[in-house]
Design a protein around this motif. Structure first.
Motif, PDB file in Angstrom:
ATOM      1  N   LYS A  75      -7.174 -38.933 -41.369  1.00 42.39           N
ATOM      2  CA  LYS A  75      -6.843 -40.263 -41.015  1.00 42.39           C
ATOM      3  C   LYS A  75      -7.499 -40.452 -39.390  1.00 42.39           C
ATOM      4  O   LYS A  75      -7.132 -39.729 -38.571  1.00 42.39           O
ATOM      5  N   SER A  76      -8.339 -41.400 -39.294  1.00 42.08           N
ATOM      6  CA  SER A  76      -8.884 -41.870 -38.200  1.00 42.08           C
ATOM      7  C   SER A  76      -8.479 -43.341 -37.875  1.00 42.08           C
ATOM      8  O   SER A  76      -8.217 -43.981 -38.656  1.00 42.08           O
ATOM      9  N   PHE A  77      -8.314 -43.510 -36.539  1.00 39.21           N
ATOM     10  CA  PHE A  77      -8.403 -44.838 -36.085  1.00 39.21           C
ATOM     11  C   PHE A  77      -9.225 -45.339 -35.317  1.00 39.21           C
ATOM     12  O   PHE A  77      -9.624 -44.484 -34.122  1.00 39.21           O
ATOM     13  N   ALA A  78     -10.141 -46.266 -35.309  1.00 40.43           N
ATOM     14  CA  ALA A  78     -11.324 -46.680 -34.664  1.00 40.43           C
ATOM     15  C   ALA A  78     -12.184 -45.635 -34.004  1.00 40.43           C
ATOM     16  O   ALA A  78     -12.362 -45.241 -33.173  1.00 40.43           O
ATOM     17  N   GLY A  79     -12.234 -44.817 -35.184  1.00 42.36           N
ATOM     18  CA  GLY A  79     -13.391 -43.598 -35.069  1.00 42.36           C
ATOM     19  C   GLY A  79     -12.854 -42.391 -34.121  1.00 42.36           C
ATOM     20  O   GLY A  79     -13.329 -41.486 -34.257  1.00 42.36           O
ATOM     21  N   THR A  80     -11.401 -42.339 -34.014  1.00 38.84           N
ATOM     22  CA  THR A  80     -10.659 -41.232 -33.320  1.00 38.84           C
ATOM     23  C   THR A  80      -9.913 -40.615 -34.450  1.00 38.84           C
ATOM     24  O   THR A  80      -9.035 -41.096 -35.111  1.00 38.84           O
ATOM     25  N   GLN A  81     -10.329 -39.113 -34.543  1.00 34.39           N
ATOM     26  CA  GLN A  81      -9.526 -38.672 -35.640  1.00 34.39           C
ATOM     27  C   GLN A  81      -8.237 -38.295 -35.309  1.00 34.39           C
ATOM     28  O   GLN A  81      -8.119 -37.593 -34.080  1.00 34.39           O
ATOM     29  N   VAL A  82      -6.929 -38.737 -35.907  1.00 40.55           N
ATOM     30  CA  VAL A  82      -5.795 -38.385 -35.879  1.00 40.55           C
ATOM     31  C   VAL A  82      -5.162 -37.209 -36.538  1.00 40.55           C
ATOM     32  O   VAL A  82      -4.617 -36.469 -36.047  1.00 40.55           O
ATOM     33  N   ILE A  83      -5.773 -37.196 -37.925  1.00 33.55           N
ATOM     34  CA  ILE A  83      -5.510 -36.009 -38.704  1.00 33.55           C
ATOM     35  C   ILE A  83      -6.796 -35.522 -39.148  1.00 33.55           C
ATOM     36  O   ILE A  83      -7.637 -36.143 -39.757  1.00 33.55           O
ATOM     37  N   GLY A  84      -6.753 -34.192 -38.902  1.00 32.86           N
ATOM     38  CA  GLY A  84      -8.184 -33.395 -39.437  1.00 32.86           C
ATOM     39  C   GLY A  84      -8.098 -33.365 -40.965  1.00 32.86           C
ATOM     40  O   GLY A  84      -8.924 -33.838 -41.795  1.00 32.86           O
ATOM     41  N   GLU A  85      -7.226 -32.321 -41.183  1.00 31.17           N
ATOM     42  CA  GLU A  85      -7.189 -32.003 -42.607  1.00 31.17           C
ATOM     43  C   GLU A  85      -5.638 -31.575 -42.789  1.00 31.17           C
ATOM     44  O   GLU A  85      -5.405 -30.338 -42.546  1.00 31.17           O
ATOM     45  N   LEU A  86      -5.029 -32.376 -43.472  1.00 30.85           N
ATOM     46  CA  LEU A  86      -3.580 -31.923 -43.498  1.00 30.85           C
ATOM     47  C   LEU A  86      -3.010 -31.594 -44.746  1.00 30.85           C
ATOM     48  O   LEU A  86      -2.967 -32.700 -45.713  1.00 30.85           O
ATOM     49  N   ARG A 114      -3.046 -30.619 -36.895  1.00 30.19           N
ATOM     50  CA  ARG A 114      -3.314 -29.290 -37.552  1.00 30.19           C
ATOM     51  C   ARG A 114      -2.030 -28.504 -37.608  1.00 30.19           C
ATOM     52  O   ARG A 114      -1.287 -28.484 -36.717  1.00 30.19           O
ATOM     53  N   ILE A 115      -1.709 -27.834 -38.463  1.00 31.18           N
ATOM     54  CA  ILE A 115      -0.400 -27.044 -38.931  1.00 31.18           C
ATOM     55  C   ILE A 115      -0.481 -25.820 -37.958  1.00 31.18           C
ATOM     56  O   ILE A 115      -1.336 -24.938 -38.229  1.00 31.18           O
ATOM     57  N   ARG A 116       0.221 -25.590 -37.126  1.00 27.57           N
ATOM     58  CA  ARG A 116       0.251 -24.472 -36.258  1.00 27.57           C
ATOM     59  C   ARG A 116       1.367 -23.405 -36.420  1.00 27.57           C
ATOM     60  O   ARG A 116       1.241 -22.375 -36.198  1.00 27.57           O
ATOM     61  N   LEU A 117       2.353 -24.156 -37.195  1.00 27.13           N
ATOM     62  CA  LEU A 117       3.444 -23.211 -37.721  1.00 27.13           C
ATOM     63  C   LEU A 117       4.100 -23.738 -38.967  1.00 27.13           C
ATOM     64  O   LEU A 117       4.520 -25.291 -38.827  1.00 27.13           O
ATOM     65  N   GLU A 118       4.490 -23.127 -39.808  1.00 29.32           N
ATOM     66  CA  GLU A 118       5.329 -23.510 -40.962  1.00 29.32           C
ATOM     67  C   GLU A 118       6.103 -22.590 -41.528  1.00 29.32           C
ATOM     68  O   GLU A 118       5.547 -21.363 -41.562  1.00 29.32           O
ATOM     69  N   ALA A 119       7.347 -22.827 -41.156  1.00 25.56           N
ATOM     70  CA  ALA A 119       8.501 -21.530 -41.539  1.00 25.56           C
ATOM     71  C   ALA A 119       9.938 -22.025 -41.927  1.00 25.56           C
ATOM     72  O   ALA A 119      10.323 -22.885 -41.526  1.00 25.56           O
TER      73      ALA A 119
END
Ligand SMILES: Nc1ncnc2c1ncn2[C@@H]1O[C@H](COP(=O)(O)OP(=O)(O)OP(=O)(O)O)[C@@H](O)[C@H]1O
Ligand SMILES: [Mg+2]
Length: 266
Positions: free
Chosen positions: A22-33, A224-229
């Protein structure tokens, strides 16, 4: 409070994100989740400010579509099939969003009336939920006659009264002092467990996240997920929880750890 069906690994997840960008106005807020929330599970999302937590909730709510990847909620596309999910999802956001010209019970019954419940039935259900959130006797007070914590409780009663399958919370209690907000979170999670709700909630408080959730997900930059526990049961061993706390702090990075420290004392 612990009598709830254990989230069965086999059943279809209530929330499924796959390769979402997801990007807003060309800025990526979510890369690949990608992540899943199973039925009856309570999952907390943590992350620094701007990591994209609220954006994730908006995607799940269906108020915005992903640019790529897929979002499924109870088997539906929440953006394209917005109506199909009506009544199945309840949301409580940073502000309580109560209507000042309505009393506590009139606010709590709002969702039920919108869904077409008869007036008397809506009133009864709303009043019983106000009782469950500890507001018996305050039904007829107007919003300005309620404390901040009481307002948040009305907002929770309103959210839970429609008997949603899924509850999304976004720092709903953060404007309150630490003791009040922790008590609210605990009450909320107790009710959520008792009634078998599936919850995805955003919080900045590491301790509360550990105490309440079945699983924590820490988002870094661009979500980006840095930790999932999985959260170790409180009864298991305290050391496992201490390790998780440490891992979350590390995943958040030093600034965020400081933020949460300041909130605790602010
Ligand atoms: N509708 C929008 N239009 C433009 N930019 C947006 C929009 N929604 C979010 N953003 C941007 O996306 C980024 C992530 O925002 P988001 O609200 O998801 O962060 P967050 O993790 O919830 O932060 P916080 O902890 O401060 O609430 C921010 O840089 C924000 O400015
Ligand atoms: Mg946010």
């Amino acid at each position: 409070m612990s009598e709830r069906p254990s989230p069965s690994a086999g059943s279809e997840p209530v929330i499924a994100l796959d390769g979402v960008a997801k990007s807003f106005a060309g800025t990526q807020v979510i890369g690949e989740l990608s992540f899943r929330v199973r039925r009856g599970e309570i999952v907390t999302l943590l992350g620094r400010t701007g990591a994209g937590k609220t954006t994730v909730l908006n995607l799940v709510m269906g108020t915005t579509p992903p640019d790529a990847g897929s979002v499924r909620v109870a088997g539906h596309d929440p953006f394209r099939q917005f109506k199909a999910l009506r009544g199945h999802m309840a949301v409580s956001f940073q502000t309580d969003r109560l209507l000042p010209w309505r009393t506590a019970v009139e606010n709590a019954e709002l969702g039920l009336l919108i869904l077409g419940k008869p007036k008397r039935q809506a009133r009864e259900i709303a009043a019983s939920w106000l009782g469950r959130v500890g507001l018996s006797g305050a039904e007829d007070r107007y919003v300005h006659e309620l404390s901040g914590g009481m307002r948040q409780r009305v907002s929770l009663a309103r959210a839970l009264a429609v008997d949603p399958e899924l509850v999304l919370l976004d720092e709903s209690f953060s404007q309150l002092d630490h003791v009040t907000s922790s008590a609210l979170r605990r009450d909320f999670c107790g009710l959520a467990r008792q009634f078998g709700k599936t919850c995805l909630m955003v919080t900045h408080r590491i301790d509360d996240a550990i105490e309440m959730a079945d699983r924590v997900i820490v988002l870094g930059a661009r979500a980006r997920i840095r930790l999932e526990a999985a959260v170790p049961a409180a009864s298991e061993d305290g050391e496992a929880r201490d390790r998780l706390r440490h891992d979350i702090e590390t995943a958040l990075g030093p600034e965020a750890a400081q933020d949460s420290h300041q909130q605790e004392h602010g």
